[in-house]
Design an enzyme around this catalytic site. Structure first.
Site, mmCIF file in Angstrom:
data_model
loop_
_atom_site.group_PDB
_atom_site.id
_atom_site.type_symbol
_atom_site.label_atom_id
_atom_site.label_comp_id
_atom_site.label_asym_id
_atom_site.label_seq_id
_atom_site.Cartn_x
_atom_site.Cartn_y
_atom_site.Cartn_z
ATOM 1 N N LYS A 12 0.764 -0.918 0.080
ATOM 2 C CA LYS A 12 0.131 0.082 -0.064
ATOM 3 C C LYS A 12 1.113 1.194 0.081
ATOM 4 O O LYS A 12 2.103 1.399 1.034
ATOM 5 C CB LYS A 12 -0.705 -0.333 1.242
ATOM 6 N N GLY A 104 3.005 -3.816 4.557
ATOM 7 C CA GLY A 104 3.419 -5.316 4.759
ATOM 8 C C GLY A 104 2.480 -6.177 5.099
ATOM 9 O O GLY A 104 1.876 -7.429 4.341
ATOM 10 N N GLY A 105 2.977 -6.224 6.268
ATOM 11 C CA GLY A 105 2.255 -7.637 7.786
ATOM 12 C C GLY A 105 0.760 -7.382 6.973
ATOM 13 O O GLY A 105 -0.320 -8.385 7.085
ATOM 14 N N SER A 106 -0.176 -6.727 7.115
ATOM 15 C CA SER A 106 -1.903 -6.507 6.435
ATOM 16 C C SER A 106 -1.863 -6.776 5.146
ATOM 17 O O SER A 106 -2.591 -7.494 5.445
ATOM 18 C CB SER A 106 -2.105 -4.959 6.729
ATOM 19 N N ASP A 139 -4.836 -0.904 8.868
ATOM 20 C CA ASP A 139 -4.600 -1.133 7.376
ATOM 21 C C ASP A 139 -5.234 -2.392 6.392
ATOM 22 O O ASP A 139 -5.412 -2.834 5.266
ATOM 23 C CB ASP A 139 -3.021 -1.157 6.894
#
Ligand code: C5P
Length: 292
Positions: A12, A104-106, A139
């Protein structure tokens, strides 16, 4: 039913990021235009013989236990669907840098929810997946379908926008990372002098005008007094020297991106920046995924 599925987890970027007031629950009221890009992690989900959720990741310093949002997403999905005696193996092949403001984690957690929905044939709609995603992090709901969205509230109230005009996006992350809660705390100490022209950005997207979009990219976190913002400003300045139509930090940083109409100019800039910064890629906007 399937035994194994693969999903791409798209990074994102924030075309705009505005923070209004701090709420009584400790979160901040946000107004953001978000965009997914082709830079992505590869997520593989596989049913296993033994019960429990096991995860592996190519980045050795990324935790693979419940601290990882992807693991929490799989657990939440199983709990909601009443799936008990089925083991799952999650393989994460990460490319999105960690601590970059690129969700990235989301994105991984959202890809796990989409993947589990396919793996178990549960037919959850986009709205149902987004409602689950909201429980994992601010997110994650956006990352379910991605594309171009206006995000409000904590970031979970989404409005679909037309796709942003196609372009070449150079994303560059300096060596340091910035902690999200830390940057929010610092932001609470400052009186913001400028806010992004979100309405103008929405108009520019609706009219498909890349130049107008790029001109309006703005992130209030760049105003936070933090010496790391000097590096952010340097990267932006190099991007402009190489002809970027606009350049901005994404989320709480530390990654910075610039946009170009011209691919060669973007690649020249990426080549220059990669002499100094380890992470530097050229990417493209991606469109919203069609789910349910
Ligand atoms: O929801 P998530 O876990 O992604 O948020 C991480 C942290 O970022 C929160 O604990 C909070 O400190 C901060 N945050 C905030 N306002 C938001 C989103 C996140 O203050 N809208």
């Amino acid at each position: 039913m399937k035994e194994e599925v693969r999903e791409a987890a798209y990074a994102k970027l924030n075309l705009t990021l505005d923070v209004a007031e701090k709420r009584s629950d400790g979160y901040h009221e946000m107004l953001m235009v978000m965009q997914t890009v082709s830079l992505s992690d590869a997520i593989e989900l596989k049913k296993t013989g033994e019960a429990g959720i096991r995860a592996t990741c190519n980045f050795r310093y990324v935790p693979t236990d419940r601290r990882n949002l992807a693991v929490r997403a799989a657990e939440l999905f199983c709990a909601k669907q009443g799936i008990q005696n089925q083991g799952i193996r999650i393989r994460m092949e990460k490319k999105i840098p960690v601590g970059a403001g690129m969700a990235g984690g989301s994105a991984d957690a959202a890809a796990v929810l989409r993947g589990m929905n396919r793996l178990f044939g549960t037919d959850m709609s986009r709205k149902e997946l987004e409602a689950l995603a909201e429980e994992i992090g601010s997110d994650v709901a956006f990352c379910i379908a991605g594309g171009t969205s206006l995000a409000k509230g904590r970031g979970e109230i989404l409005e679909d926008l037309d796709p942003m005009p196609d372009c070449h996006i150079v994303i560059c992350k300096p060596g340091f990372s910035i902690s999200t809660p830390e940057l929010f705390r610092k932001l609470d100490q400052v009186n913001l002098r400028r806010h992004p022209d979100t309405a103008g950005m929405l108009e520019a997207i609706a009219s498909g005008d890349l130049r107008e979009c790029a001109m309006r990219m703005y992130n209030v976190f760049e105003e936070v007094p933090d010496r790391r913002m000097r590096t952010v400003a340097e990267i932006k300045s190099t991007m402009r020297d190489f002809g970027a139509l606009g350049a901005v930090m994404t989320g709480t940083g530390s990654a910075v991106f610039g946009v170009w109409q011209d691919r060669d100019a973007a690649e020249n800039c990426a080549e220059e920046l990669s002499r100094e910064y380890r992470f530097c890629v050229v990417s493209r906007p991606t469109e919203r995924l069609n789910i349910g």
